[in-house]
Scaffold this motif. Structure first.
Motif, mmCIF file in Angstrom:
data_model
loop_
_atom_site.group_PDB
_atom_site.id
_atom_site.type_symbol
_atom_site.label_atom_id
_atom_site.label_comp_id
_atom_site.label_asym_id
_atom_site.label_seq_id
_atom_site.Cartn_x
_atom_site.Cartn_y
_atom_site.Cartn_z
ATOM 1 N N ILE A 213 0.876 -5.778 -1.507
ATOM 2 C CA ILE A 213 -0.527 -5.407 -1.733
ATOM 3 C C ILE A 213 -1.034 -4.466 -0.640
ATOM 4 O O ILE A 213 -1.786 -3.525 -0.911
ATOM 5 N N LEU A 214 -0.600 -4.708 0.600
ATOM 6 C CA LEU A 214 -1.127 -3.927 1.728
ATOM 7 C C LEU A 214 -0.784 -2.438 1.626
ATOM 8 O O LEU A 214 -1.697 -1.603 1.634
ATOM 9 N N PRO A 215 0.508 -2.045 1.522
ATOM 10 C CA PRO A 215 0.772 -0.600 1.439
ATOM 11 C C PRO A 215 0.234 0.033 0.165
ATOM 12 O O PRO A 215 -0.207 1.193 0.192
ATOM 13 N N PHE A 216 0.249 -0.705 -0.955
ATOM 14 C CA PHE A 216 -0.309 -0.148 -2.185
ATOM 15 C C PHE A 216 -1.819 0.092 -2.050
ATOM 16 O O PHE A 216 -2.349 1.121 -2.485
ATOM 17 N N THR A 217 -2.524 -0.847 -1.433
ATOM 18 C CA THR A 217 -3.966 -0.689 -1.265
ATOM 19 C C THR A 217 -4.290 0.500 -0.371
ATOM 20 O O THR A 217 -5.170 1.315 -0.687
ATOM 21 N N VAL A 218 -3.570 0.612 0.748
ATOM 22 C CA VAL A 218 -3.796 1.746 1.649
ATOM 23 C C VAL A 218 -3.496 3.058 0.937
ATOM 24 O O VAL A 218 -4.276 4.019 1.008
ATOM 25 N N GLY A 219 -2.370 3.125 0.231
ATOM 26 C CA GLY A 219 -1.995 4.363 -0.446
ATOM 27 C C GLY A 219 -2.980 4.769 -1.517
ATOM 28 O O GLY A 219 -3.410 5.936 -1.578
#
Length: 377
Positions: free
Chosen positions: A301-307
């Protein structure tokens, strides 16, 4: 050149323009130039946009210098008119009588901003015409008339620069023929010459592109006819206003009223977003093909949200969280509060839309890569 140095001086005793807080629309260019708007669509923001993004700040500087010239003329004539009303030692002379009648006929000069001719009221047009006619009849000491031999351009440029730097509205001069010694007649002449030699003559320091007929007409009027009244610059001022209104102002509104980021930050967010999405996809496929449990894959969830967030910010030139907090970006790492009510309303609506799109796209990626069954290769 610092913006503060370009700001037209306020006339003594004139009230500052009051921004319209009830305006339920985007402002016009005239309202921005008249200082009737708040950040992020104020004159300071427009100056930064013209300097950093449009790369044509010379046009705006020309406008500001012409507005300052108009302000100097109004201030000078208003002081003379007030001195006539209280009486002067030379009032008995026939020439002084004619001058006093011309000054009294103008009435009290308005405090309105120097705008394009199309926006002036009938009263303002009449007053400006009378003021210009009066200044033409009262040539500046040392000015060149039709029967005088003109000095060289270099000498006149040096004289204009020296006079204007040594006698400004903020540094009161002692050698002045205006009653309160705040604006001398020579200051008006020096101001007109400075505008000519800085922006209009071929090869000038900051030459702006104008039709040749306009430049020739202004050059002839100042250098040969000895004119320095505001009407000399009317055609050029209107041309520059229309050029900014047509070519620069729509982009300014899109950048500042519909977004709150500047180009370097937008590009940086694109790079960060692409790197984050690459890392998210790479991690997601690795965890799937190594058959990691779903609770471990939930960290995707973290890298997808940032991206997704940074790519959405790039797409809309808008940081929704920053906009909801009421901030906009002027220059890198330099932020200011959004004070224009209608712009604040627009940015809040767009921020909610961008956040909703970000949440939906982020949720779709997370559901797809977290809930899909793992298979160890």
């Amino acid at each position: 050149m610092a913006f503060e140095g370009r700001e037209p001086p306020e006339d003594a005793g004139s009230p500052s323009p009051v921004p319209d807080m009830n305006r339920n629309r985007l402002p016009t260019l005239f309202e921005v130039l008249s200082r009737r708007t708040h950040p992020p669509v104020d004159l300071f923001s427009f100056y930064i946009y013209m300097r950093d993004q449009q790369r044509s700040v010379d046009y705006l500087d020309f406008w500001l210098d012409v507005a300052q010239h108009m302000s100097l003329c109004r201030h000078y004539v208003r002081e003379l008119r007030r001195s006539v009303l209280v009486g002067t030692p030379d009032i008995e002379k026939e020439e002084s009588k004619r001058s006093s009648r011309a000054l009294e006929a103008m009435g009290e000069m308005s405090h309105g901003p120097a705008g394009p001719s199309m926006y002036a009221s009938d009263k303002e047009r009449e007053q400006n015409a009378q003021m210009s006619a009066y200044l033409r009849d009262q040539p500046a000491p040392g000015g060149i008339g039709m029967n005088d031999s003109p000095a060289s351009s270099q000498e006149r440029r040096a004289r204009a620069s020296t006079q204007l730097s040594s006698s400004t509205p903020h540094n009161m001069t002692s050698n002045s023929n205006s009653p309160f010694h705040s604006v001398a007649r020579e200051d008006i002449r020096a101001s007109a010459e400075k505008i000519l030699y800085t922006f209009l003559l071929p090869g000038a320091e900051r030459e702006i592109t104008l039709p040749g007929s306009i430049t020739t007409e202004i050059t002839t009027a100042i250098e040969q006819d000895g004119r320095d009244d505001p009407e000399v610059f009317d055609v050029a001022k209107d041309y520059v206003f229309q050029a900014m209104e047509r070519d620069a102002f729509p982009g300014f509104l899109r950048a500042r009223a519909l977004g709150n980021l500047i180009p370097p930050t937008i590009i940086a967010r694109l790079i960060i977003g692409l790197i984050a999405m690459f890392g998210a996809f790479w991690t997601a496929f690795i965890l799937i093909f190594l058959n990691y449990p779903r609770h471990t894959r939930a960290w995707e969830i973290l890298p997808f949200t940032v991206g997704v967030y940074f790519l959405a910010s790039y797409q809309y030139s808008l940081d929704p969280i920053m906009a909801l907090l009421g901030f906009t970006e002027y220059t890198p790492f330099n932020f200011s509060r959004i004070r224009e009510p209608y712009v604040r309303k627009l940015l809040v609506k767009r921020s909610v839309m961008v956040l909703a799109a970000t949440v939906l796209i982020d949720a779709a990626f997370c559901v797809l890569f977290i809930l899909v069954p793992g298979k160890r290769l």
